[in-house]
Design an enzyme around this catalytic site. Structure first.
Site, PDB file in Angstrom:
ATOM      1  N   VAL A 233      -5.472   1.931  -2.053  1.00 14.60           N
ATOM      2  CA  VAL A 233      -5.698   1.191  -2.677  1.00 14.60           C
ATOM      3  C   VAL A 233      -5.110  -0.744  -2.800  1.00 14.60           C
ATOM      4  CG1 VAL A 233      -7.286   0.026  -4.732  1.00 14.60           C
ATOM      5  CG2 VAL A 233      -7.349   2.693  -3.738  1.00 14.60           C
TER       6      VAL A 233
ATOM      7  N   LEU B 260       1.315  -1.159   0.342  1.00 12.65           N
ATOM      8  CA  LEU B 260       0.167  -0.397  -0.008  1.00 12.65           C
ATOM      9  C   LEU B 260       1.020   0.895   0.097  1.00 12.65           C
ATOM     10  CD1 LEU B 260      -2.911  -0.732   2.343  1.00 12.65           C
ATOM     11  CD2 LEU B 260      -3.335  -0.983  -0.037  1.00 12.65           C
TER      12      LEU B 260
ATOM     13  N   GLY C 295       2.619   3.002  -1.941  1.00 12.12           N
ATOM     14  CA  GLY C 295       2.608   3.826  -3.442  1.00 12.12           C
ATOM     15  C   GLY C 295       1.568   3.502  -4.202  1.00 12.12           C
ATOM     16  N   HIS C 296       1.012   2.846  -3.621  1.00  6.41           N
ATOM     17  CA  HIS C 296      -0.640   2.525  -4.343  1.00  6.41           C
ATOM     18  C   HIS C 296      -2.060   2.751  -3.611  1.00  6.41           C
ATOM     19  CE1 HIS C 296      -3.192  -0.135  -6.660  1.00  6.41           C
ATOM     20  NE2 HIS C 296      -2.288  -0.515  -7.782  1.00  6.41           N
ATOM     21  N   PHE C 297      -2.242   3.561  -3.224  1.00 10.54           N
ATOM     22  CA  PHE C 297      -2.186   4.922  -4.355  1.00 10.54           C
ATOM     23  C   PHE C 297      -1.585   6.000  -3.241  1.00 10.54           C
ATOM     24  CE2 PHE C 297      -4.289   3.198  -7.394  1.00 10.54           C
ATOM     25  CZ  PHE C 297      -3.715   2.923  -8.036  1.00 10.54           C
TER      26      PHE C 297
END
Length: 139
Positions: free
Chosen positions: A51, A42, A44-46
């Site tokens: 998510v 999680l 770097g997403h986002f």
């Protein structure tokens, strides 16, 4: 079955063990994972809108299926390797605080290959569905 029992069945460890609880009900693998929000996937997403990546949701379903494979006795002494993901559909995002629950069945086996289908939910909301397969390779 809790995570310690799951670790006796599947080879995943540390950050890649993505099933916290698993049960087998009427030939169906049911796995769950509570998304805390501090997971590596999680980061770097986002940023600002975390998510769970779709590939991680597929991995969660696959790991629950491996518990079912192990219970059938056909996977003993093997490592399950993904060989395909088909008809994958992402229906709803999975976010921190959600409890992801998968329901998977084995649809066919042929030699070292195992074919399965699964669905992943948060509550009653369908988040992902897929067909997938494994090669069970001797260790």
């Amino acid at each position: 079955m809790d995570q310690k029992e799951i670790m006796q069945i599947i080879p995943h460890r540390d950050n890649m063990l993505l099933v916290e609880e698993a049960d087998i009900v009427d030939g169906e693998a049911r796995g769950s994972y509570q998304v805390r929000g501090d997971e590596w996937f999680l980061q770097g997403h986002f940023p600002g809108n975390p998510v769970v990546p779709g590939v991680i949701l597929c991995e969660m379903m696959a790991q629950a299926t491996c518990v079912l494979l192990a219970q059938s006795g056909g996977a003993q002494g093997t490592t399950p390797y993904f060989t395909s993901l088909d008809k994958v559909r992402f229906k709803h995002p999975v976010k921190p605080g959600d409890k992801f629950e998968s329901r998977c069945v084995i649809t066919k086996t042929k030699g070292p290959f195992c074919f399965a289908s699964g669905k992943g939910y948060v509550g009653d909301t369908l988040c992902v569905q897929a067909e997938f397969s494994f090669a069970l390779m001797k260790e």
